[in-house]
Design a protein around this motif. Structure first.
Motif, PDB file in Angstrom:
ATOM      1  N   PRO A  54       0.820  -1.207   0.000  1.00 53.60           N
ATOM      2  CA  PRO A  54       0.000   0.000   0.000  1.00 53.60           C
ATOM      3  C   PRO A  54       0.856   1.260   0.000  1.00 53.60           C
ATOM      4  O   PRO A  54       1.948   1.275   0.562  1.00 53.60           O
ATOM      5  CB  PRO A  54      -0.808  -0.117   1.285  1.00 53.60           C
ATOM      6  N   THR A  55       0.339   2.283  -0.628  1.00 54.76           N
ATOM      7  CA  THR A  55       1.052   3.565  -0.659  1.00 54.76           C
ATOM      8  C   THR A  55       0.524   4.518   0.402  1.00 54.76           C
ATOM      9  O   THR A  55       1.137   5.536   0.668  1.00 54.76           O
ATOM     10  CB  THR A  55       0.919   4.221  -2.050  1.00 54.76           C
ATOM     11  N   ARG A  56      -0.642   4.171   0.991  1.00 60.08           N
ATOM     12  CA  ARG A  56      -1.223   4.989   2.057  1.00 60.08           C
ATOM     13  C   ARG A  56      -1.563   4.085   3.231  1.00 60.08           C
ATOM     14  O   ARG A  56      -1.852   2.905   3.057  1.00 60.08           O
ATOM     15  CB  ARG A  56      -2.515   5.682   1.592  1.00 60.08           C
ATOM     16  N   ALA A  57      -1.570   4.655   4.407  1.00 59.71           N
ATOM     17  CA  ALA A  57      -1.904   3.882   5.618  1.00 59.71           C
ATOM     18  C   ALA A  57      -3.297   3.272   5.503  1.00 59.71           C
ATOM     19  O   ALA A  57      -3.527   2.152   5.961  1.00 59.71           O
ATOM     20  CB  ALA A  57      -1.820   4.780   6.852  1.00 59.71           C
ATOM     21  N   GLU A  58      -4.220   3.979   4.873  1.00 61.06           N
ATOM     22  CA  GLU A  58      -5.600   3.509   4.739  1.00 61.06           C
ATOM     23  C   GLU A  58      -5.721   2.234   3.916  1.00 61.06           C
ATOM     24  O   GLU A  58      -6.726   1.531   3.993  1.00 61.06           O
ATOM     25  CB  GLU A  58      -6.480   4.598   4.093  1.00 61.06           C
ATOM     26  N   ASP A  68      -5.301  -3.859  17.234  1.00 67.61           N
ATOM     27  CA  ASP A  68      -6.327  -4.129  18.238  1.00 67.61           C
ATOM     28  C   ASP A  68      -7.605  -3.396  17.842  1.00 67.61           C
ATOM     29  O   ASP A  68      -7.645  -2.166  17.828  1.00 67.61           O
ATOM     30  CB  ASP A  68      -5.856  -3.664  19.616  1.00 67.61           C
ATOM     31  N   LEU A  69      -8.645  -4.166  17.526  1.00 70.16           N
ATOM     32  CA  LEU A  69      -9.914  -3.564  17.101  1.00 70.16           C
ATOM     33  C   LEU A  69     -10.888  -3.385  18.254  1.00 70.16           C
ATOM     34  O   LEU A  69     -11.976  -2.877  18.064  1.00 70.16           O
ATOM     35  CB  LEU A  69     -10.546  -4.416  15.993  1.00 70.16           C
ATOM     36  N   GLY A  70     -10.498  -3.809  19.452  1.00 68.21           N
ATOM     37  CA  GLY A  70     -11.363  -3.655  20.618  1.00 68.21           C
ATOM     38  C   GLY A  70     -12.467  -4.700  20.629  1.00 68.21           C
ATOM     39  O   GLY A  70     -12.518  -5.594  19.782  1.00 68.21           O
ATOM     40  N   ASN A  71     -13.365  -4.579  21.592  1.00 67.37           N
ATOM     41  CA  ASN A  71     -14.459  -5.537  21.743  1.00 67.37           C
ATOM     42  C   ASN A  71     -15.824  -4.981  21.352  1.00 67.37           C
ATOM     43  O   ASN A  71     -16.823  -5.680  21.436  1.00 67.37           O
ATOM     44  CB  ASN A  71     -14.521  -6.049  23.192  1.00 67.37           C
ATOM     45  N   GLU A  72     -15.873  -3.716  20.969  1.00 69.56           N
ATOM     46  CA  GLU A  72     -17.145  -3.137  20.529  1.00 69.56           C
ATOM     47  C   GLU A  72     -17.630  -3.871  19.282  1.00 69.56           C
ATOM     48  O   GLU A  72     -16.836  -4.251  18.420  1.00 69.56           O
ATOM     49  CB  GLU A  72     -16.947  -1.652  20.217  1.00 69.56           C
ATOM     50  N   ARG A  73     -18.933  -4.081  19.190  1.00 68.20           N
ATOM     51  CA  ARG A  73     -19.497  -4.777  18.031  1.00 68.20           C
ATOM     52  C   ARG A  73     -19.340  -3.929  16.778  1.00 68.20           C
ATOM     53  O   ARG A  73     -19.824  -2.811  16.721  1.00 68.20           O
ATOM     54  CB  ARG A  73     -20.986  -5.055  18.282  1.00 68.20           C
ATOM     55  N   GLY A  95     -16.644   3.110  17.784  1.00 70.85           N
ATOM     56  CA  GLY A  95     -16.457   4.479  18.263  1.00 70.85           C
ATOM     57  C   GLY A  95     -15.009   4.843  18.537  1.00 70.85           C
ATOM     58  O   GLY A  95     -14.608   5.991  18.380  1.00 70.85           O
ATOM     59  N   ALA A  96     -14.196   3.867  18.925  1.00 73.51           N
ATOM     60  CA  ALA A  96     -12.792   4.133  19.261  1.00 73.51           C
ATOM     61  C   ALA A  96     -11.880   4.178  18.032  1.00 73.51           C
ATOM     62  O   ALA A  96     -10.721   4.557  18.138  1.00 73.51           O
ATOM     63  CB  ALA A  96     -12.285   3.070  20.232  1.00 73.51           C
ATOM     64  N   LEU A 101      -7.966   3.635  10.788  1.00 70.97           N
ATOM     65  CA  LEU A 101      -8.256   2.261  11.183  1.00 70.97           C
ATOM     66  C   LEU A 101      -9.564   1.789  10.551  1.00 70.97           C
ATOM     67  O   LEU A 101      -9.652   0.644  10.092  1.00 70.97           O
ATOM     68  CB  LEU A 101      -8.318   2.130  12.709  1.00 70.97           C
ATOM     69  N   THR A 102     -10.557   2.652  10.490  1.00 69.00           N
ATOM     70  CA  THR A 102     -11.817   2.289   9.835  1.00 69.00           C
ATOM     71  C   THR A 102     -11.572   1.908   8.380  1.00 69.00           C
ATOM     72  O   THR A 102     -12.073   0.883   7.899  1.00 69.00           O
ATOM     73  CB  THR A 102     -12.823   3.453   9.923  1.00 69.00           C
TER      74      THR A 102
END
Length: 194
Positions: A54-58, A68-73, A95-96, A101-102
């Motif tokens: 990838p050329t971008r972080a996204e 770490d994506l957390g535990n939120e659904r 939300g975090a 990351l999204t």
């Protein structure tokens, strides 16, 4: 041997058969044998990822041991009324998560073909559940179906809050259509000896 149950940590479904270089060895030869760059993977995920850089972080796929994506659904299953019921999976940003990351989670979902893989798994799961749901529905009605799906959801969530099974049972539980009549439309017939 590191992944739980020998399942690929990139898709969570297929058996590990290869080692993926998270950063491709053709572009980063110095990291060729660096443990953090070596990911046990199924051959399908390894092929899907190929040697793209990838050329971008996204555009970077997820690292199963460091992101770490957390535990939120965040993995959601939508149930559409049809015969048989149609299931689709998509990402709802936690939300975090920040925008990068999204975008990375969505990129990983797309590159690894997880929506299609999970739909196939869900269709098989529904076929396996259909006979029991018909019996339960006849005895306990929509409320009994919903209670059963709630228990299945809780059980799946306790192990992995964002597995396709967790999302599937949540989506089915929350669908008034499925609990009321959709469960009867999964399969139209059963063998005579069942």
């Amino acid at each position: 041997m590191a992944p739980e149950f020998g399942l690929c940590p990139l898709c969570g479904q297929r058996i590990v058969a290869t080692i993926d270089h998270y950063l491709p060895q053709s572009r980063f030869p110095a990291l060729n044998l660096t443990p953090a760059n070596l990911i046990p993977a199924c051959s399908d995920c390894n092929k899907r990822k190929l040697a793209s850089v990838p050329t971008r972080a996204e555009d970077q796929t997820l690292h199963p041991y460091f992101d770490d994506l957390g535990n939120e659904r965040w993995l959601i299953a939508d149930i559409q009324p049809s015969t048989p019921p149609t299931v689709s999976f998509h990402i709802r940003a936690a939300g975090a998560w920040d925008e990068v990351l999204t975008a990375r989670v969505r990129k990983h979902f797309s590159v690894m073909g997880l929506a299609e893989l999970y739909v196939a798994q869900a269709a098989s799961e529904l076929a396996d559940m259909s006979y029991g749901l018909e019996i339960l529905g006849a005895a306990a009605g929509p409320d009994g179906i919903r209670q059963h799906l709630e228990i299945q959801f809780q059980s799946c969530q306790a192990r992995d809050s964002n597995s396709w099974r967790t999302a599937l049972h949540e989506g089915l539980r929350d669908s008034d259509w499925f609990c009321g009549e959709g469960y009867r439309l999964i399969r139209t017939h059963y063998p005579e000896n069942v």
